[in-house]
Write a protein that holds these residues in place. Structure first.
Motif, mmCIF file in Angstrom:
data_model
loop_
_atom_site.group_PDB
_atom_site.id
_atom_site.type_symbol
_atom_site.label_atom_id
_atom_site.label_comp_id
_atom_site.label_asym_id
_atom_site.label_seq_id
_atom_site.Cartn_x
_atom_site.Cartn_y
_atom_site.Cartn_z
ATOM 1 N N ASP A 1 0.810 -1.227 0.000
ATOM 2 C CA ASP A 1 0.000 0.000 0.000
ATOM 3 C C ASP A 1 0.838 1.270 0.000
ATOM 4 N N LEU A 2 1.901 1.248 -0.790
ATOM 5 C CA LEU A 2 2.745 2.429 -0.966
ATOM 6 C C LEU A 2 2.623 2.967 -2.389
ATOM 7 N N VAL A 3 2.925 4.236 -2.544
ATOM 8 C CA VAL A 3 3.250 4.809 -3.850
ATOM 9 C C VAL A 3 4.760 4.957 -3.911
ATOM 10 N N VAL A 4 5.370 4.339 -4.930
ATOM 11 C CA VAL A 4 6.804 4.491 -5.162
ATOM 12 C C VAL A 4 6.944 5.004 -6.591
ATOM 13 N N ALA A 5 7.308 6.270 -6.737
ATOM 14 C CA ALA A 5 7.425 6.910 -8.047
ATOM 15 C C ALA A 5 8.828 7.468 -8.200
ATOM 16 N N SER A 6 9.509 7.045 -9.246
ATOM 17 C CA SER A 6 10.902 7.459 -9.456
ATOM 18 C C SER A 6 11.080 7.886 -10.907
ATOM 19 N N PHE A 7 11.413 9.152 -11.098
ATOM 20 C CA PHE A 7 11.600 9.700 -12.435
ATOM 21 C C PHE A 7 12.809 10.628 -12.427
ATOM 22 N N GLY A 8 13.719 10.388 -13.369
ATOM 23 C CA GLY A 8 14.935 11.192 -13.416
ATOM 24 C C GLY A 8 15.715 11.044 -12.127
ATOM 25 N N ASP A 9 16.044 12.166 -11.515
ATOM 26 C CA ASP A 9 16.837 12.146 -10.280
ATOM 27 C C ASP A 9 15.977 12.300 -9.037
ATOM 28 N N ARG A 10 14.649 12.073 -9.162
ATOM 29 C CA ARG A 10 13.742 12.281 -8.042
ATOM 30 C C ARG A 10 12.952 11.003 -7.737
ATOM 31 N N THR A 11 12.749 10.734 -6.455
ATOM 32 C CA THR A 11 11.964 9.582 -6.024
ATOM 33 C C THR A 11 10.997 10.007 -4.930
ATOM 34 N N LEU A 12 9.781 9.532 -5.026
ATOM 35 C CA LEU A 12 8.751 9.794 -4.023
ATOM 36 C C LEU A 12 8.291 8.463 -3.448
ATOM 37 N N VAL A 13 8.242 8.374 -2.116
ATOM 38 C CA VAL A 13 7.681 7.211 -1.430
ATOM 39 C C VAL A 13 6.685 7.746 -0.398
ATOM 40 N N VAL A 14 5.408 7.275 -0.504
ATOM 41 C CA VAL A 14 4.375 7.775 0.384
ATOM 42 C C VAL A 14 3.315 6.685 0.541
ATOM 43 N N PRO A 15 2.722 6.532 1.731
ATOM 44 C CA PRO A 15 1.597 5.600 1.853
ATOM 45 C C PRO A 15 0.504 5.965 0.850
ATOM 46 N N LYS A 16 -0.057 4.970 0.201
ATOM 47 C CA LYS A 16 -1.062 5.223 -0.829
ATOM 48 C C LYS A 16 -2.232 6.030 -0.280
ATOM 49 N N ALA A 17 -2.620 5.761 0.943
ATOM 50 C CA ALA A 17 -3.739 6.475 1.561
ATOM 51 C C ALA A 17 -3.431 7.947 1.796
ATOM 52 N N GLN A 18 -2.141 8.319 1.743
ATOM 53 C CA GLN A 18 -1.752 9.713 1.943
ATOM 54 C C GLN A 18 -1.157 10.317 0.669
ATOM 55 N N ALA A 19 -1.555 9.774 -0.483
ATOM 56 C CA ALA A 19 -0.954 10.221 -1.744
ATOM 57 C C ALA A 19 -1.143 11.710 -1.991
ATOM 58 N N GLN A 20 -2.229 12.292 -1.459
ATOM 59 C CA GLN A 20 -2.465 13.724 -1.673
ATOM 60 C C GLN A 20 -1.402 14.590 -0.995
ATOM 61 N N ARG A 21 -0.642 14.024 -0.064
ATOM 62 C CA ARG A 21 0.360 14.817 0.654
ATOM 63 C C ARG A 21 1.568 15.174 -0.224
ATOM 64 N N VAL A 22 1.574 14.660 -1.450
ATOM 65 C CA VAL A 22 2.630 15.084 -2.365
ATOM 66 C C VAL A 22 2.579 16.600 -2.566
ATOM 67 N N ARG A 23 1.411 17.188 -2.336
ATOM 68 C CA ARG A 23 1.307 18.647 -2.426
ATOM 69 C C ARG A 23 2.243 19.328 -1.432
ATOM 70 N N GLU A 24 2.418 18.727 -0.264
ATOM 71 C CA GLU A 24 3.321 19.295 0.727
ATOM 72 C C GLU A 24 4.766 19.268 0.222
ATOM 73 N N VAL A 25 5.114 18.179 -0.457
ATOM 74 C CA VAL A 25 6.458 18.075 -1.036
ATOM 75 C C VAL A 25 6.659 19.168 -2.072
ATOM 76 N N VAL A 26 5.680 19.309 -2.962
ATOM 77 C CA VAL A 26 5.797 20.299 -4.034
ATOM 78 C C VAL A 26 5.863 21.710 -3.456
ATOM 79 N N ALA A 27 5.068 21.989 -2.428
ATOM 80 C CA ALA A 27 5.107 23.315 -1.813
ATOM 81 C C ALA A 27 6.483 23.613 -1.229
ATOM 82 N N ARG A 28 7.077 22.617 -0.589
ATOM 83 C CA ARG A 28 8.408 22.807 -0.023
ATOM 84 C C ARG A 28 9.441 23.035 -1.136
ATOM 85 N N LEU A 29 9.353 22.243 -2.210
ATOM 86 C CA LEU A 29 10.302 22.372 -3.300
ATOM 87 C C LEU A 29 10.144 23.706 -4.013
#
Length: 330
Positions: free
Chosen positions: A296-324
């Motif tokens: 139940d994870l999201v594991v997304a890896s593209f280029g030099d970036r990798t994201l690992v997040v519980p699938k149930a919290q996939a919307q929290r990628v917005r927090e990552v993008v805001a920080r970046l």
């Protein structure tokens, strides 16, 4: 119809919830996500029956749009301010260039299967005949909490009046909506430019509509970012919904992609991946990813970036993008 049908494809967003596949220099609509064509190219092809096709985008994406949709005319919005200002600007420009027509407004990042042309032609015909604003309502296949809903009113000749738009619900409310015969709000619209601009002029978009003839940049400065639903559709009187049972999904996040990706050993996989004692994961990569003993994870890896997040919290990628974005590294 006795007037041209113009497809308007909205392609100005970035798709931040699909980071790191989507980045500031490679927005979601330019990605293919396992298909031969990009999402943008698929959308333009889907609307190939229109008399003309326009793509509305931001300045930074113009070259990418022309590469992926070489047969479409390109409009550049003065600045990204959500779908309300964008659609008002596009309606104004297309009316200047094409004249009296019917617009079919399409997001560039949706998954659609089925007889789309028949639905689109019914929506545009309804817009032409009623002079109102038309949205396409998807018959729900489940009690989704990630979509807005439309409560239909009186029905006639293949369409209904819209009784009310509802925001994204919690799970119990979503179940009630489905049981009561509500539709998903797919963000697919049809109207004449004149009808839309007249309706928009009586809303918070009024200052923008008034200035579009003279100074589009100043017009955008005069309004806040707002969706077309909030700004116009929820306030207008003559709003109609055309129902359909098309297979449809908004590919807005990694957990959404799970619904359209192939199942590989119990995981939804895009790209080259190896799984050992792993299940229920969404794995996406343009290289190679191995997942072992996880669920139940999201594991997304593209280029030099990798994201690992519980699938149930996939919307929290917005927090990552805001920080970046705050660090200017998105």
């Amino acid at each position: 119809m006795d007037r041209p049908l113009v497809a308007l494809v909205l392609a100005g967003g970035t798709g931040t919830r699909l980071y790191p596949a989507s980045r500031s220099d490679r927005p979601k609509q330019f990605q293919s996500f396992g298909h031969e064509q990009s999402l943008l190219a698929q959308t333009v092809e889907r609307a190939g029956f229109a008399d003309e096709t326009y793509v509305l985008t931001r300045e930074d994406y113009v070259d990418g749009v022309r590469e992926r949709a070489p047969g479409a005319a390109v409009l550049t919005e003065p600045e990204p301010k959500d779908t309300g200002p964008a659609l008002a600007y596009a309606a104004h420009r297309i009316r200047e260039q094409v004249g009296d027509c019917v617009l079919l407004c399409l997001p560039s990042d949706h998954h659609v299967e089925g007889e789309f042309r028949a639905v689109a032609e019914r929506a545009t015909r309804t817009a032409a005949e009623t002079g109102g604003l038309v949205t396409v309502g998807i018959e729900p296949s489940r009690a989704a909490t990630e979509f807005g809903y439309i409560k239909p009113g009186a029905s006639t000749d293949g369409y209904s009046s819209v009784d009310r738009f509802h925001e994204k619900p919690d799970e119990s409310t979503a179940r009630a909506y489905v049981e009561e015969g509500f539709y998903w709000n797919a963000g697919l619209f049809a109207w004449t430019p004149t009808a839309f601009l007249a309706a928009a002029s009586e809303t918070p978009l009024g200052p923008l509509v008034e200035r579009l003839d003279d100074d589009p940049a100043a017009a955008f400065d005069a309004v806040e970012s707002v969706s077309v639903d909030h700004a116009v559709l929820e306030r207008a009187e003559d709003v109609y919904v055309v129902p359909t049972d098309l297979a449809w999904d908004d590919l807005g996040s990694w957990d959404a992609l799970e619904r359209v990706l192939d199942d590989t050993d119990g995981n939804a996989v895009l790209g080259d991946a190896l799984s050992i004692d792993a299940d229920g994961n969404v794995v996406a990569t343009d290289g190679h990813v191995s997942v072992v003993g996880v669920s139940d994870l999201v594991v997304a890896s593209f280029g030099d970036r990798t994201l690992v997040v519980p699938k149930a919290q996939a919307q929290r990628v917005r927090e990552v993008v805001a920080r970046l974005r705050g660090e200017d590294t998105f």
